[in-house]
Design a protein around this motif. Structure first.
Motif: not given
Length: 410
Positions: A355-383
């Motif tokens: 959904i990040s890819e579909l949401s921010y096509t043409g907005h590379p900065g937002m896409l990078e932040h969205a993907k990084s946040a998914v990673l960080l949030a998933s790590l928090f949730a895991t721990v």
């Protein structure tokens, strides 16, 4: 004998969990190493028949193709629970279903509130909706060996339901068009798949034609998967649908049902091949600029949605359901268990990244932040989820309550 022991090991969630997590660690390390460009080239390498619109990158084959096998196992296991297990009781089945819907809607609402009036940033409201069932089950298997089996069933049910909600959102809000021809054809073949599960009549026809039943089912499965993919719906839904259509009761003369035979044969492939390969090509998120994420509304919305929204939505939705309806919590579980599993449900990899890819096509900065946040949030949730569930597992082990869970896992 060696292959038999290897297959038996792979049928354990714990072994599959370690393989999945190990592959994810390799992916993250590789993607952020000096050889990260090679990782991207391998992940984006395309193959498959162009004429069938199946010339896909390796990442898509892993996430849409191989993962469908895992979703078949999940759907098949849920069917057994709905027919023979605790979920056959409507009061028990209602709880994880309502919790899943609440756990999908609240994170989306939190993201939308944080990004209200932020222009293109608001398009990512669907990112924190779905739980990555593969990773969540893997973590649960590793840290929760002595937890009651009902907790795993609760997680399976809510993860499947919120994935269906998220995929429906993709189809309605993030897909330009759906192809109804392939969709109807897939539905028709699913009807054939279900009819063949009835056994006696169809089985007699196959014997008369001297056709091995597994070749018919395998061919049907591949065609159904391809049609679902062509329709624009996430192709893993095909695996869930076929799993839910499996017959769970043996007929006279059968030692076991098709459901149990399929799970026995396919589970080692799902746990030993499909999940690790999926993790290897899906978890390779490149670490972005973490400092700029602290003030970015997209990153804040994703993180708050997955870490806070999932916890409050699932646990709160389940609790309210027991207060407002006749639904009930399985007596082998406590509300602390539900809190832990709700936190673990904040792991959002595959569908969230999609959904990040579909949401921010043409907005590379937002896409990078969205993907990084998914990673960080998933790590928090895991721990956070692992800590709560690990403590609960130790509690059950100390009091001898988890013995049945260990027998089921083995």
């Amino acid at each position: 004998m060696l292959l038999s022991r290897f297959g038996a090991a792979l049928r354990r969630d714990t072994v599959g969990g370690f393989l999945l997590i190990g592959a994810a660690v390799v992916a993250l390390t590789w993607a952020n190493s000096p050889w990260g460009e090679l990782y991207e080239r391998v992940r984006e390498f395309r193959f498959g028949p162009e004429s069938l619109h199946l010339n896909l990158p390796v990442e898509a084959w892993a996430a849409d193709g191989l993962l469908a096998l895992f979703f078949f196992i999940v759907g098949n296991e849920l069917k057994q629970e709905f027919v023979h297990g605790e979920l056959r009781r409507p009061r028990r089945a209602l709880l994880p279903i309502v919790a899943a819907v609440c756990g999908a809607l609240l994170p989306a609402g939190i993201f939308a509130a944080i990004n209200l009036g932020q222009g293109p940033a608001a398009q990512g409201w669907g990112i924190p909706m779905a739980t990555d069932i593969a990773f969540a089950i893997a973590v649960l298997a590793v840290v929760g060996r002595f937890l009651p089996p009902a907790l795993r069933t609760f997680l399976l049910t809510l993860a499947i339901v919120d994935d269906l909600v998220a995929i429906s959102v993709i189809a309605v809000f993030y897909t330009d068009s759906l192809s109804f021809g392939p969709m109807l054809a897939a539905a028709a073949l699913l009807g054939v798949f279900g009819y063949l599960q009835r056994g006696r009549g169809p089985a007699a026809v196959l014997r008369r034609w001297r056709v091995a039943s597994w070749t018919v089912y395998a061919t049907l499965a591949v065609v159904i998967w391809a049609l679902v993919h062509a329709s624009g719906i996430h192709a893993t839904i095909a695996g869930v649908a076929m799993g839910l259509l499996m017959r769970t009761r043996p007929h006279n003369g059968e030692e076991s049902s098709p459901s149990h035979r399929a799970e026995h044969v396919l589970r080692p492939w799902a746990m030993g091949l499909a999940l690790p390969v999926f993790a290897l090509f899906s978890a390779g998120v490149v670490f972005g600029d973490w400092s700029s994420m602290l003030t970015d509304t997209v990153a804040l919305g994703v993180t708050a949605g997955l870490v806070v929204g999932k916890l409050v939505g699932i646990a709160g939705g389940a609790w309210l359901t027991t207060k407002l309806t006749r639904a009930e919590l399985d007596p082998s579980l406590s509300w602390t268990d539900i809190v832990g599993i709700s936190q673990l449900a904040g792991i959002g990899f595959t569908v969230s990244l999609l959904i990040s890819e579909l949401s921010y096509t043409g907005h590379p900065g937002m896409l990078e932040h969205a993907k990084s946040a998914v990673l960080l949030a998933s790590l928090f949730a895991t721990v956070l989820g692992a800590v709560v569930l690990g403590v609960r597992s130790a509690h059950y082990r100390t009091h001898g309550i988890g013995e049945h869970a260990r027998q089921v896992a083995n």
